[in-house]
Design an enzyme around this catalytic site. Structure first.
Site, PDB file in Angstrom:
ATOM      1  N   GLU A 176       0.825  -1.210   0.000  1.00 29.72           N
ATOM      2  CA  GLU A 176       0.000   0.000   0.000  1.00 29.72           C
ATOM      3  C   GLU A 176       0.862   1.266   0.000  1.00 29.72           C
ATOM      4  OE1 GLU A 176      -3.543   2.313   2.493  1.00 29.72           O
ATOM      5  OE2 GLU A 176      -2.589   0.553   3.362  1.00 29.72           O
ATOM      6  N   LYS A 213      -2.751  -2.142  -2.910  1.00 24.69           N
ATOM      7  CA  LYS A 213      -3.780  -1.256  -2.363  1.00 24.69           C
ATOM      8  C   LYS A 213      -3.347   0.166  -2.687  1.00 24.69           C
ATOM      9  CE  LYS A 213      -6.555  -0.090   1.684  1.00 24.69           C
ATOM     10  NZ  LYS A 213      -7.020  -0.517   3.031  1.00 24.69           N
TER      11      LYS A 213
END
Length: 294
Positions: A176, A213
């Site tokens: 992420e 993500k």
């Protein structure tokens, strides 16, 4: 669910991944949003007990097991706790939801337009613990604040370096590198980010995969090709501060991305709601986010 079943569920499931991983720094704000004031708890133990009660209420809500939530990201203390007499991981899997664990230890100070992850001194022990607890994967967050090529390259390199340790432990890493949605140069920076991620994906050994993500991009569809990369199991989007309505509208313009929202999922839940009211509000948010994730 065994590992093969969880892999299939995440790779092909129709729905989204719930982010239930607020940690120490963000927990008081999350509790206030839920209607629990600071005066209602004292010290970390009571604070985490209050947030665990909220998360347990979400997980045990009938609508959470509707099939539209395919995964959930947990904070370590949530993983350690019980939900309905079961470990949190087992409670999720019993509802058809694949459990992930947040493993980063917070963000370093900003340098070169980014915030790298702090040294992860507890990673090895946490990975061992997470495997024993039945987790499927992990999540770790960095933040990009400006289109600095060197900073963005450092963020992605660090994420993939740690991902190799996570894969070796038998878990699926969610990478992420969040891009701050308020950054004026976000479109340019996200193009740099796309190139860096692609470079590292191409370098992964055959048979290894990661999940991504990412912030919903300023340019709709920018990351669509990443979702089709053979080294990507699934690509998910964070809400990044957008309201539920705005995040869902933007997500729907990005084929290949499904949601992994926290604020967008939980923002209208309140401690004082009756069970019926709570389930109705949560169910509406689940339906809206799942529809945007198709």
């Amino acid at each position: 669910m065994n590992t093969r079943e969880m892999t299939t569920r995440i790779a092909t499931g129709q729905g989204f991944i719930a982010a239930l991983d607020q940690s120490g720094g963000s927990t008081p704000k999350a509790l206030r949003g839920y209607g629990v004031e600071d005066s209602e708890w004292s010290g970390d133990d009571e604070m985490f007990a209050a947030i665990h009660a909220m998360r347990a209420r979400v997980i045990t809500s009938p609508c959470f097991a509707s099939g539209k939530v395919i995964g959930a990201i947990l904070f370590e203390r949530t993983m350690d706790g019980l939900v309905g007499g079961q470990s949190t991981g087992d409670a999720l899997k019993a509802r058809g939801i694949v459990p992930f664990i947040k493993v980063d230890e917070g963000l370093a100070d900003e340098a070169d337009g980014v915030q790298l992850m702090k040294p992860m001194v507890k990673l090895a022990a946490l990975l061992e613990k997470s495997v024993a607890a039945g987790m499927f994967g992990t999540k770790m967050r960095s933040v990009i604040k400006s289109a600095n090529p060197g900073g963005i390259a450092a963020v992605v390199a660090q994420q993939f370096e740690v991902a190799t340790q996570i894969i070796a432990a038998g878990l699926m890493p969610i990478i992420e590198p969040e891009y701050d949605i308020t950054a004026a140069d976000r479109a340019a920076g996200e193009a740099i980010l796309l190139a860096e991620i692609t470079k590292h994906l191409d370098a992964l050994p055959e048979g290894q995969q990661v999940m991504l993500k990412l912030s919903i991009p300023a340019t709709a569809g920018l990351y669509t090709l990443l979702a089709r990369h053979p080294r990507v199991l699934r690509m998910v989007a964070l809400s990044g501060g957008f309201s539920t309505d705005d995040a869902c509208a933007r997500l729907a313009q990005n084929p290949g991305m499904i949601a992994s929202f926290s604020r967008g999922l939980l923002q209208d839940l309140r401690k004082g709601q009756s069970d019926d009211e709570f389930d109705t509000v949560l169910g509406k948010a689940i339906d809206q986010i799942a529809s945007a994730s198709v």
